[in-house]
Design a protein around this motif. Structure first.
Motif, short mmCIF file in Angstrom:
data_model
loop_
_atom_site.label_atom_id
_atom_site.label_comp_id
_atom_site.label_asym_id
_atom_site.label_seq_id
_atom_site.Cartn_x
_atom_site.Cartn_y
_atom_site.Cartn_z
N ILE A 60 0.84 -6.84 -3.96
CA ILE A 60 2.23 -6.94 -4.41
C ILE A 60 2.27 -7.28 -5.89
N PHE A 61 1.49 -8.27 -6.31
CA PHE A 61 1.48 -8.65 -7.73
C PHE A 61 0.92 -7.54 -8.60
N THR A 62 -0.12 -6.88 -8.13
CA THR A 62 -0.72 -5.79 -8.90
C THR A 62 0.27 -4.66 -9.09
N SER A 63 1.12 -4.43 -8.08
CA SER A 63 2.10 -3.34 -8.16
C SER A 63 3.11 -3.56 -9.29
N LEU A 64 3.25 -4.80 -9.75
CA LEU A 64 4.15 -5.07 -10.87
C LEU A 64 3.61 -4.50 -12.17
N ASP A 65 2.29 -4.61 -12.36
CA ASP A 65 1.66 -4.20 -13.62
C ASP A 65 1.05 -2.81 -13.57
N ASP A 66 0.66 -2.39 -12.39
CA ASP A 66 -0.06 -1.12 -12.24
C ASP A 66 0.78 -0.17 -11.40
N ARG A 67 1.38 0.80 -12.06
CA ARG A 67 2.26 1.76 -11.37
C ARG A 67 1.50 2.61 -10.34
N SER A 68 0.17 2.65 -10.43
CA SER A 68 -0.59 3.44 -9.47
C SER A 68 -0.63 2.78 -8.09
N VAL A 69 -0.33 1.49 -8.03
CA VAL A 69 -0.24 0.80 -6.74
C VAL A 69 1.16 1.05 -6.21
N GLY A 70 1.25 2.00 -5.32
CA GLY A 70 2.55 2.41 -4.80
C GLY A 70 2.81 1.92 -3.40
N ALA A 71 3.81 2.52 -2.79
CA ALA A 71 4.24 2.13 -1.46
C ALA A 71 3.13 2.29 -0.43
N ALA A 72 2.33 3.34 -0.56
CA ALA A 72 1.25 3.57 0.42
C ALA A 72 0.23 2.44 0.39
N GLU A 73 -0.13 1.97 -0.78
CA GLU A 73 -1.09 0.87 -0.91
C GLU A 73 -0.50 -0.43 -0.34
N LEU A 74 0.76 -0.68 -0.63
CA LEU A 74 1.41 -1.87 -0.10
C LEU A 74 1.50 -1.81 1.43
N ASP A 75 1.86 -0.64 1.95
CA ASP A 75 1.93 -0.48 3.40
C ASP A 75 0.56 -0.64 4.05
N ARG A 76 -0.49 -0.14 3.40
CA ARG A 76 -1.85 -0.29 3.92
C ARG A 76 -2.24 -1.76 3.98
N SER A 77 -1.97 -2.49 2.90
CA SER A 77 -2.29 -3.92 2.88
C SER A 77 -1.50 -4.68 3.95
N LEU A 78 -0.25 -4.32 4.10
CA LEU A 78 0.58 -4.95 5.12
C LEU A 78 0.03 -4.64 6.52
#
Length: 135
Positions: A79-97
């Motif tokens: 979640i924090f990385t997604s603030l700075d790195d636009r390449s961390v998108g919804a798919a990455e967040l959903d995978r982590s979740l």
């Protein structure tokens, strides 16, 4: 007297498992709200959502076990990385979740399995320690 003691201990273990479930669910709900916030907005995180996620994450760290805590940490980092790195998108967040949910379910639904004990053994006198192996 021994039967009463075993019954009280079994009730205590079931209550401990339920308390753990409440912690896991509280963190999941808070993290899910942050993930949804990230999906809607590419700016900063909602401060109230962030505060709740951080509070529940601290409780999760205390409750454990380590694998659940590790995946909770990975989710917060994504979640924090997604603030700075636009390449961390919804798919990455959903995978982590999803990773967090999978391991939390494992520890909640089958604690006797990962402890190497039968369900009845765990309820009757189980421990969170793995079974002893020979010297």
């Amino acid at each position: 007297m021994k039967t009463v003691q075993q019954s009280l201990e079994a009730q205590a273990r079931v209550q401990q498992l339920e308390a753990k479930r409440e912690v896991y669910v509280a963190f999941l709900q808070a993290a899910q709200a942050l993930v949804e916030d990230r999906k809607r907005d590419q700016g900063s995180l909602d401060e109230a959502l962030l505060a709740e996620a951080e509070r529940t994450y601290q409780v999760l760290r205390l409750e454990g076990p380590g694998r659940v805590t590790e995946l909770g940490d990975s989710l917060m980092q994504a979640i924090f990385t997604s603030l700075d790195d636009r390449s961390v998108g919804a798919a990455e967040l959903d995978r982590s979740l999803g990773d967090y949910v999978t391991v939390a379910q494992h520890y909640l639904q089958e604690p006797w399995s990962w402890m190497g004990r039968s369900r009845n053994s765990w309820i009757a006198g189980g421990t969170t320690e793995p079974p002893a192996t020979g010297p």
